[in-house]
Design an enzyme around this catalytic site. Sequence first.
Site, mmCIF file in Angstrom:
data_model
loop_
_atom_site.group_PDB
_atom_site.id
_atom_site.type_symbol
_atom_site.label_atom_id
_atom_site.label_comp_id
_atom_site.label_asym_id
_atom_site.label_seq_id
_atom_site.Cartn_x
_atom_site.Cartn_y
_atom_site.Cartn_z
ATOM 1 N N HIS A 1 37.758 28.078 44.973
ATOM 2 C CA HIS A 1 37.295 27.212 43.882
ATOM 3 C C HIS A 1 37.847 25.798 43.979
ATOM 4 O O HIS A 1 37.802 25.043 43.017
ATOM 5 C CB HIS A 1 37.657 27.843 42.528
ATOM 6 C CG HIS A 1 36.895 29.106 42.245
ATOM 7 N ND1 HIS A 1 37.197 29.962 41.215
ATOM 8 C CD2 HIS A 1 35.815 29.658 42.871
ATOM 9 C CE1 HIS A 1 36.345 30.983 41.221
ATOM 10 N NE2 HIS A 1 35.511 30.826 42.213
ATOM 11 N N ASN B 1 46.900 44.632 38.131
ATOM 12 C CA ASN B 1 46.489 43.910 36.921
ATOM 13 C C ASN B 1 47.021 44.690 35.711
ATOM 14 O O ASN B 1 46.866 45.911 35.663
ATOM 15 C CB ASN B 1 44.951 43.818 36.864
ATOM 16 C CG ASN B 1 44.475 42.750 35.893
ATOM 17 O OD1 ASN B 1 44.938 42.688 34.760
ATOM 18 N ND2 ASN B 1 43.554 41.916 36.333
HETATM 19 P P1 OAD Z 1 40.879 35.245 34.157
HETATM 20 O O1 OAD Z 1 41.566 34.447 33.126
HETATM 21 O O2 OAD Z 1 39.447 35.589 33.943
HETATM 22 O O3 OAD Z 1 41.637 36.620 34.355
HETATM 23 C C1 OAD Z 1 43.026 36.682 34.517
HETATM 24 C C2 OAD Z 1 43.413 38.117 34.813
HETATM 25 O O4 OAD Z 1 44.816 38.144 35.059
HETATM 26 C C3 OAD Z 1 43.135 39.105 33.670
HETATM 27 O O5 OAD Z 1 42.454 40.238 34.196
HETATM 28 C C4 OAD Z 1 44.534 39.482 33.166
HETATM 29 O O6 OAD Z 1 44.607 40.841 32.747
HETATM 30 C C5 OAD Z 1 45.363 39.276 34.425
HETATM 31 N N1 OAD Z 1 46.783 38.970 34.201
HETATM 32 C C6 OAD Z 1 47.376 38.354 33.150
HETATM 33 N N2 OAD Z 1 48.704 38.238 33.353
HETATM 34 C C7 OAD Z 1 48.959 38.777 34.575
HETATM 35 C C8 OAD Z 1 50.142 38.952 35.376
HETATM 36 N N3 OAD Z 1 51.340 38.539 34.965
HETATM 37 N N4 OAD Z 1 50.016 39.543 36.585
HETATM 38 C C9 OAD Z 1 48.801 39.970 37.020
HETATM 39 N N5 OAD Z 1 47.669 39.824 36.325
HETATM 40 C C10 OAD Z 1 47.732 39.249 35.119
HETATM 41 O O7 OAD Z 1 41.104 34.494 35.558
HETATM 42 P P2 OAD Z 1 40.283 34.635 36.931
HETATM 43 O O8 OAD Z 1 39.837 36.029 37.147
HETATM 44 O O9 OAD Z 1 41.113 34.003 37.967
HETATM 45 O O10 OAD Z 1 36.686 29.528 37.921
HETATM 46 O O11 OAD Z 1 39.044 33.731 36.620
HETATM 47 C C11 OAD Z 1 38.105 33.524 37.623
HETATM 48 C C12 OAD Z 1 37.521 32.164 37.519
HETATM 49 O O12 OAD Z 1 37.011 31.956 36.215
HETATM 50 C C13 OAD Z 1 38.496 31.018 37.700
HETATM 51 O O13 OAD Z 1 38.778 30.742 39.059
HETATM 52 C C14 OAD Z 1 37.772 29.891 37.059
HETATM 53 C C15 OAD Z 1 37.288 30.584 35.810
HETATM 54 O O14 OAD Z 1 36.164 30.122 35.243
HETATM 55 C C16 OAD Z 1 36.331 28.250 38.041
HETATM 56 O O15 OAD Z 1 36.900 27.369 37.422
HETATM 57 C C17 OAD Z 1 35.213 28.023 38.982
#
Ligand code: OAD
Length: 228
Positions: free
Chosen positions: A103, A198
Amino acid sequence: MAVLTGAGVSAESGIPTFRGAGGLWEGFRPEELATPAAYARDPEKVWRWYAMRYTQVMAAEPNPAHLRLAELEQRKGDGFLLVTQNVDGLHLRAGSRRVVELHGSITRARCERCGHRQPLPPPDAFTPPPVCERCGGRMRPDVVWFGEFLDAELLARAERAFMTAEVALVIGTSAVVEPAASLGRAAKASGAYLIEINPEPTPLTPLADLSLRTSASEGLKTLLPTGS
Ligand code: OAD
Protein backbone atom coordinates in the site's frame (compact mmCIF):
# COMPACT_ATOMS: atom_id res chain seq x y z
CA MET A 1 7.87 -18.76 3.47
CA ALA A 2 5.57 -15.80 2.89
CA VAL A 3 4.36 -13.38 5.55
CA LEU A 4 1.52 -10.85 5.33
CA THR A 5 1.24 -8.13 7.96
CA GLY A 6 -1.42 -5.54 8.72
CA ALA A 7 -1.96 -2.68 11.12
CA GLY A 8 -2.12 -5.02 14.14
CA VAL A 9 1.64 -5.59 13.88
CA SER A 10 2.26 -1.90 14.52
CA ALA A 11 -0.37 -1.60 17.26
CA GLU A 12 2.26 -2.46 19.86
CA SER A 13 4.34 0.46 18.59
CA GLY A 14 1.42 2.74 19.51
CA ILE A 15 0.11 3.23 15.98
CA PRO A 16 -3.68 2.93 15.83
CA THR A 17 -5.22 0.27 13.59
CA PHE A 18 -7.81 1.24 10.95
CA ARG A 19 -10.87 -0.60 12.17
CA GLY A 20 -12.31 -1.15 15.64
CA ALA A 21 -12.46 1.07 18.72
CA GLY A 22 -9.95 3.92 18.52
CA GLY A 23 -9.16 2.94 14.92
CA LEU A 24 -8.05 5.50 12.37
CA TRP A 25 -11.24 5.15 10.37
CA GLU A 26 -13.46 5.67 13.42
CA GLY A 27 -15.23 9.03 13.35
CA PHE A 28 -14.85 9.76 9.66
CA ARG A 29 -15.26 8.06 6.36
CA PRO A 30 -12.15 6.96 4.46
CA GLU A 31 -13.46 8.67 1.34
CA GLU A 32 -13.09 12.02 3.14
CA LEU A 33 -9.31 11.63 3.20
CA ALA A 34 -7.93 8.52 1.53
CA THR A 35 -9.26 8.85 -2.00
CA PRO A 36 -8.09 10.62 -5.17
CA ALA A 37 -11.33 12.66 -5.12
CA ALA A 38 -10.65 13.89 -1.58
CA TYR A 39 -7.15 14.93 -2.60
CA ALA A 40 -8.41 16.72 -5.71
CA ARG A 41 -10.98 18.56 -3.57
CA ASP A 42 -8.70 19.60 -0.71
CA PRO A 43 -5.03 18.60 -1.04
CA GLU A 44 -4.00 20.69 2.00
CA LYS A 45 -6.44 18.85 4.26
CA VAL A 46 -5.29 15.42 3.02
CA TRP A 47 -1.62 16.40 3.40
CA ARG A 48 -2.27 17.68 6.94
CA TRP A 49 -3.64 14.26 7.88
CA TYR A 50 -0.72 12.43 6.27
CA ALA A 51 1.83 14.81 7.85
CA MET A 52 0.23 14.13 11.24
CA ARG A 53 0.47 10.36 10.70
CA TYR A 54 4.03 10.70 9.37
CA THR A 55 5.05 12.55 12.54
CA GLN A 56 3.35 9.83 14.59
CA VAL A 57 5.11 6.92 12.84
CA MET A 58 8.51 8.60 12.97
CA ALA A 59 8.08 9.06 16.73
CA ALA A 60 7.25 5.35 17.07
CA GLU A 61 9.77 2.53 17.27
CA PRO A 62 9.67 -0.96 15.77
CA ASN A 63 8.34 -3.42 18.38
CA PRO A 64 9.43 -7.01 19.13
CA ALA A 65 7.14 -8.36 16.38
CA HIS A 66 8.89 -6.24 13.70
CA LEU A 67 12.29 -7.27 15.08
CA ARG A 68 11.44 -10.98 15.15
CA LEU A 69 10.23 -10.83 11.54
CA ALA A 70 13.55 -9.24 10.52
CA GLU A 71 15.33 -12.09 12.32
CA LEU A 72 13.14 -14.64 10.56
CA GLU A 73 14.21 -13.23 7.20
CA GLN A 74 17.85 -13.70 8.21
CA ARG A 75 17.16 -17.34 9.04
CA LYS A 76 15.12 -18.13 5.92
CA GLY A 77 17.12 -16.19 3.33
CA ASP A 78 16.06 -16.20 -0.33
CA GLY A 79 12.83 -18.13 0.01
CA PHE A 80 11.36 -15.48 2.28
CA LEU A 81 9.09 -12.54 1.45
CA LEU A 82 7.35 -10.15 3.83
CA VAL A 83 4.35 -8.42 2.30
CA THR A 84 2.92 -5.59 4.34
CA GLN A 85 -0.20 -3.49 4.04
CA ASN A 86 1.33 -1.04 6.47
CA VAL A 87 2.59 2.29 5.20
CA ASP A 88 4.55 3.16 8.35
CA GLY A 89 7.99 1.91 7.23
CA LEU A 90 8.54 0.12 10.55
CA HIS A 91 9.49 -3.22 8.98
CA LEU A 92 12.30 -1.50 7.08
CA ARG A 93 13.41 0.35 10.19
CA ALA A 94 13.48 -2.99 12.05
CA GLY A 95 15.93 -4.36 9.47
CA SER A 96 13.65 -6.33 7.13
CA ARG A 97 14.87 -6.09 3.52
CA ARG A 98 12.83 -8.63 1.57
CA VAL A 99 9.72 -6.46 1.93
CA VAL A 100 6.89 -5.53 -0.40
CA GLU A 101 5.03 -2.43 0.79
CA LEU A 102 1.80 -3.22 -1.00
CA HIS A 103 0.00 0.00 0.00
CA GLY A 104 3.00 2.30 -0.41
CA SER A 105 4.75 4.31 2.29
CA ILE A 106 3.78 7.34 4.29
CA THR A 107 7.49 8.21 4.51
CA ARG A 108 7.68 9.05 0.78
CA ALA A 109 6.02 11.39 -1.68
CA ARG A 110 5.36 10.79 -5.38
CA CYS A 111 5.34 13.51 -8.02
CA GLU A 112 1.94 14.08 -9.61
CA ARG A 113 3.62 15.21 -12.81
CA CYS A 114 6.64 12.94 -13.44
CA GLY A 115 6.08 10.06 -10.97
CA HIS A 116 9.43 10.57 -9.19
CA ARG A 117 9.49 9.29 -5.60
CA GLN A 118 11.43 10.90 -2.80
CA PRO A 119 11.60 10.48 0.98
CA LEU A 120 9.94 13.15 3.07
CA PRO A 121 12.25 15.39 5.09
CA PRO A 122 12.31 14.79 8.86
CA PRO A 123 8.93 15.70 10.39
CA ASP A 124 10.22 18.87 12.11
CA ALA A 125 11.56 20.19 8.77
CA PHE A 126 8.52 19.21 6.69
CA THR A 127 5.93 21.62 5.36
CA PRO A 128 3.46 19.98 3.00
CA PRO A 129 3.00 19.72 0.08
CA PRO A 130 6.49 18.63 -0.97
CA VAL A 131 7.90 19.77 -4.28
CA CYS A 132 9.53 17.33 -6.71
CA GLU A 133 13.33 17.60 -6.70
CA ARG A 134 13.37 16.52 -10.39
CA CYS A 135 10.69 18.61 -12.07
CA GLY A 136 9.33 21.00 -9.44
CA GLY A 137 5.85 19.47 -9.61
CA ARG A 138 3.48 19.10 -6.66
CA MET A 139 3.82 15.76 -4.89
CA ARG A 140 1.22 13.51 -3.26
CA PRO A 141 1.61 10.92 -0.51
CA ASP A 142 3.11 7.72 -1.99
CA VAL A 143 0.31 5.53 -0.72
CA VAL A 144 -2.49 3.62 -2.39
CA TRP A 145 -5.89 5.24 -1.89
CA PHE A 146 -9.34 3.67 -2.09
CA GLY A 147 -10.31 3.30 -5.73
CA GLU A 148 -6.69 3.10 -6.90
CA PHE A 149 -4.87 0.05 -8.26
CA LEU A 150 -1.93 -1.47 -6.46
CA ASP A 151 1.42 -1.45 -8.22
CA ALA A 152 1.05 -4.44 -10.58
CA GLU A 153 4.65 -5.61 -10.23
CA LEU A 154 4.55 -5.55 -6.43
CA LEU A 155 1.25 -7.39 -6.38
CA ALA A 156 2.55 -10.05 -8.78
CA ARG A 157 5.63 -10.54 -6.59
CA ALA A 158 3.42 -10.92 -3.51
CA GLU A 159 1.09 -13.37 -5.26
CA ARG A 160 3.99 -15.47 -6.53
CA ALA A 161 5.45 -15.69 -3.04
CA PHE A 162 2.13 -16.75 -1.48
CA MET A 163 1.28 -19.26 -4.19
CA THR A 164 4.64 -21.02 -3.87
CA ALA A 165 5.15 -20.80 -0.10
CA GLU A 166 5.17 -23.93 2.05
CA VAL A 167 4.21 -21.83 5.04
CA ALA A 168 2.12 -18.64 4.95
CA LEU A 169 1.95 -16.49 8.05
CA VAL A 170 -0.74 -13.79 8.28
CA ILE A 171 -0.41 -11.38 11.20
CA GLY A 172 -2.48 -8.48 12.51
CA THR A 173 -4.81 -7.91 9.60
CA SER A 174 -8.61 -7.92 9.57
CA ALA A 175 -8.30 -9.63 6.16
CA VAL A 176 -11.12 -7.63 4.61
CA VAL A 177 -9.27 -5.35 2.18
CA GLU A 178 -8.57 -6.86 -1.22
CA PRO A 179 -6.41 -7.93 -2.89
CA ALA A 180 -4.19 -8.41 0.20
CA ALA A 181 -6.91 -10.41 1.95
CA SER A 182 -6.76 -13.04 -0.80
CA LEU A 183 -3.06 -13.77 -0.39
CA GLY A 184 -3.60 -16.10 2.57
CA ARG A 185 -6.45 -17.85 0.75
CA ALA A 186 -4.29 -18.28 -2.38
CA ALA A 187 -1.48 -19.79 -0.32
CA LYS A 188 -3.85 -22.23 1.34
CA ALA A 189 -5.38 -23.21 -2.01
CA SER A 190 -1.86 -23.90 -3.30
CA GLY A 191 -1.14 -26.28 -0.43
CA ALA A 192 0.60 -24.01 2.09
CA TYR A 193 0.35 -24.47 5.83
CA LEU A 194 -1.52 -21.34 6.89
CA ILE A 195 -0.86 -19.69 10.25
CA GLU A 196 -2.74 -16.68 11.55
CA ILE A 197 -1.79 -14.48 14.50
CA ASN A 198 -4.56 -12.14 15.61
CA PRO A 199 -6.28 -11.49 18.96
CA GLU A 200 -9.62 -11.54 17.06
CA PRO A 201 -11.04 -14.04 14.57
CA THR A 202 -11.09 -12.91 10.92
CA PRO A 203 -12.58 -14.24 7.67
CA LEU A 204 -9.30 -16.15 7.23
CA THR A 205 -9.56 -17.97 10.57
CA PRO A 206 -11.69 -20.90 9.33
CA LEU A 207 -9.03 -21.66 6.71
CA ALA A 208 -6.03 -21.47 9.04
CA ASP A 209 -4.16 -24.64 10.02
CA LEU A 210 -2.99 -22.87 13.16
CA SER A 211 -4.57 -19.81 14.78
CA LEU A 212 -2.76 -18.00 17.55
CA ARG A 213 -5.38 -15.81 19.23
CA THR A 214 -2.90 -13.34 20.67
CA SER A 215 -0.83 -10.24 19.90
CA ALA A 216 1.74 -10.20 17.10
CA SER A 217 4.71 -10.11 19.48
CA GLU A 218 3.39 -12.90 21.71
CA GLY A 219 2.39 -15.05 18.75
CA LEU A 220 5.78 -14.67 17.09
CA LYS A 221 7.53 -15.42 20.37
CA THR A 222 5.54 -18.67 20.59
CA LEU A 223 6.27 -19.63 16.99
CA LEU A 224 9.90 -18.56 16.95
CA PRO A 225 11.48 -18.79 20.37
CA THR A 226 14.81 -16.91 20.36
CA GLY A 227 17.76 -19.12 19.51
CA SER A 228 15.64 -21.88 17.96
P1 OAD B 1 -7.35 -3.26 10.36
O1 OAD B 1 -7.44 -2.09 11.25
O2 OAD B 1 -8.49 -3.53 9.44
O3 OAD B 1 -7.17 -4.58 11.22
C1 OAD B 1 -6.22 -4.66 12.24
C2 OAD B 1 -6.20 -6.08 12.77
O4 OAD B 1 -5.17 -6.16 13.75
C3 OAD B 1 -7.51 -6.52 13.45
O5 OAD B 1 -7.89 -7.79 12.93
C4 OAD B 1 -7.13 -6.62 14.93
O6 OAD B 1 -7.81 -7.69 15.59
C5 OAD B 1 -5.65 -6.92 14.84
N1 OAD B 1 -4.85 -6.51 16.00
C6 OAD B 1 -5.06 -5.50 16.88
N2 OAD B 1 -4.06 -5.44 17.79
C7 OAD B 1 -3.18 -6.43 17.46
C8 OAD B 1 -1.93 -6.88 18.01
N3 OAD B 1 -1.37 -6.30 19.07
N4 OAD B 1 -1.30 -7.92 17.40
C9 OAD B 1 -1.86 -8.52 16.32
N5 OAD B 1 -3.02 -8.13 15.76
C10 OAD B 1 -3.68 -7.11 16.32
O7 OAD B 1 -5.96 -3.14 9.56
P2 OAD B 1 -5.51 -3.85 8.19
O8 OAD B 1 -6.05 -5.23 8.10
O9 OAD B 1 -4.05 -3.68 8.11
O10 OAD B 1 -5.43 0.30 3.43
O11 OAD B 1 -6.22 -2.94 7.14
C11 OAD B 1 -6.00 -3.18 5.79
C12 OAD B 1 -6.02 -1.92 5.02
O12 OAD B 1 -7.21 -1.21 5.28
C13 OAD B 1 -4.93 -0.92 5.38
O13 OAD B 1 -3.69 -1.21 4.78
C14 OAD B 1 -5.50 0.35 4.86
C15 OAD B 1 -6.92 0.22 5.35
O14 OAD B 1 -7.88 0.84 4.65
C16 OAD B 1 -5.16 1.41 2.73
O15 OAD B 1 -5.00 2.48 3.29
C17 OAD B 1 -5.09 1.20 1.27
